[in-house]
Every structure is written in C-alpha cells, then in structure tokens.
Design a protein around this motif. Structure first.
Motif, mmCIF file in Angstrom:
data_model
loop_
_atom_site.group_PDB
_atom_site.id
_atom_site.type_symbol
_atom_site.label_atom_id
_atom_site.label_comp_id
_atom_site.label_asym_id
_atom_site.label_seq_id
_atom_site.Cartn_x
_atom_site.Cartn_y
_atom_site.Cartn_z
ATOM 1 N N MET A 1 -34.020 10.132 47.315
ATOM 2 C CA MET A 1 -35.035 11.117 47.645
ATOM 3 C C MET A 1 -34.900 12.326 46.718
ATOM 4 S SD MET A 1 -35.792 12.637 51.380
ATOM 5 C CE MET A 1 -36.331 14.288 51.512
ATOM 6 N N LYS A 2 -36.024 12.802 46.209
ATOM 7 C CA LYS A 2 -36.009 13.949 45.304
ATOM 8 C C LYS A 2 -35.759 15.236 46.076
ATOM 9 C CE LYS A 2 -39.010 12.126 41.761
ATOM 10 N NZ LYS A 2 -40.183 12.342 40.946
ATOM 11 N N GLN A 3 -35.037 16.127 45.444
ATOM 12 C CA GLN A 3 -34.772 17.438 46.026
ATOM 13 C C GLN A 3 -35.964 18.359 45.744
ATOM 14 O OE1 GLN A 3 -32.024 18.235 47.828
ATOM 15 N NE2 GLN A 3 -31.466 16.087 47.631
ATOM 16 N N PRO A 4 -36.246 19.301 46.634
ATOM 17 C CA PRO A 4 -37.331 20.254 46.368
ATOM 18 C C PRO A 4 -36.963 21.162 45.193
ATOM 19 C CG PRO A 4 -36.157 20.853 48.382
ATOM 20 C CD PRO A 4 -35.604 19.528 47.928
ATOM 21 N N LEU A 5 -37.983 21.598 44.459
ATOM 22 C CA LEU A 5 -37.752 22.511 43.342
ATOM 23 C C LEU A 5 -37.345 23.877 43.865
ATOM 24 C CD1 LEU A 5 -40.780 21.625 41.067
ATOM 25 C CD2 LEU A 5 -38.447 20.773 40.922
ATOM 26 N N VAL A 6 -36.455 24.531 43.122
ATOM 27 C CA VAL A 6 -35.955 25.842 43.513
ATOM 28 C C VAL A 6 -36.449 26.873 42.499
ATOM 29 C CG1 VAL A 6 -33.891 27.227 43.941
ATOM 30 C CG2 VAL A 6 -33.914 24.794 44.558
ATOM 31 N N GLU A 7 -37.184 27.868 43.004
ATOM 32 C CA GLU A 7 -37.690 28.935 42.124
ATOM 33 C C GLU A 7 -36.525 29.673 41.485
ATOM 34 O OE1 GLU A 7 -40.891 32.622 42.119
ATOM 35 O OE2 GLU A 7 -40.509 31.544 43.978
ATOM 36 N N LYS A 8 -36.681 30.047 40.225
ATOM 37 C CA LYS A 8 -35.716 30.738 39.375
ATOM 38 C C LYS A 8 -34.575 29.835 38.919
ATOM 39 C CE LYS A 8 -36.875 35.235 41.201
ATOM 40 N NZ LYS A 8 -36.481 36.341 42.025
ATOM 41 N N ILE A 9 -34.565 28.588 39.348
ATOM 42 C CA ILE A 9 -33.593 27.614 38.845
ATOM 43 C C ILE A 9 -34.351 26.483 38.145
ATOM 44 C CG2 ILE A 9 -31.842 25.897 39.474
ATOM 45 C CD1 ILE A 9 -30.980 27.823 41.701
ATOM 46 N N ASP A 10 -35.306 25.900 38.835
ATOM 47 C CA ASP A 10 -36.100 24.814 38.265
ATOM 48 C C ASP A 10 -37.409 25.301 37.636
ATOM 49 O OD1 ASP A 10 -34.419 22.569 39.101
ATOM 50 O OD2 ASP A 10 -35.026 23.116 41.136
#
Length: 70
Positions: free
Chosen positions: A1-10
């Motif tokens: 399962m894909k992890q959610p994108l993290v603002e300022k990191i991804d």
C-alpha cells in the motif's frame, strides 16, 4: 500500500499555488516520468529533445547563479 504524500517532504506549493514534487519524491518513485519536473534527479532522461537540452541548460545556469550568490 502506498503511503500518503507529506507536504514539505514529498512536495510543496510554489508561489503560483502549483504542487511541486521534491527530489525525494522522484527518487522514491525511481524513474523519470518525462514531464520535465523541476527537481528531476534523473537528468530528464525521458524528456524529448529539444526540451531536454533546454531544461538541462536552465539547471546549469541556475546552479551557476547559486554559486555566485554565496
């Protein structure tokens, strides 16, 4: 399962409000998508010419300007 994108990191939002993927995001994905992304760590290998040459030249120019401002 894909992890959610993290603002300022991804990704981050630029001044115009567009989402911009980071180098980390691209490295995690593992390949160049061919869209000419700003932080592409793969030297735009799938971007067709002449756009690829233009993007690489712009990246070199920005790198040189950054060195001047140090």
């Amino acid at each position: 399962m894909k992890q959610p994108l993290v603002e300022k990191i991804d990704f981050y939002y630029n001044a115009e409000g567009y989402m911009v993927f980071t180098e980390k995001f691209h490295l995690d994905r593992g390949y160049c998508c061919g869209n000419g992304c700003k932080h592409c760590p793969f030297d735009y290998e799938k971007v067709p010419e002449p756009k690829r040459a233009t993007l690489l030249a712009r990246r070199r120019e920005e790198g040189e300007k950054g060195k001047e401002n140090r």
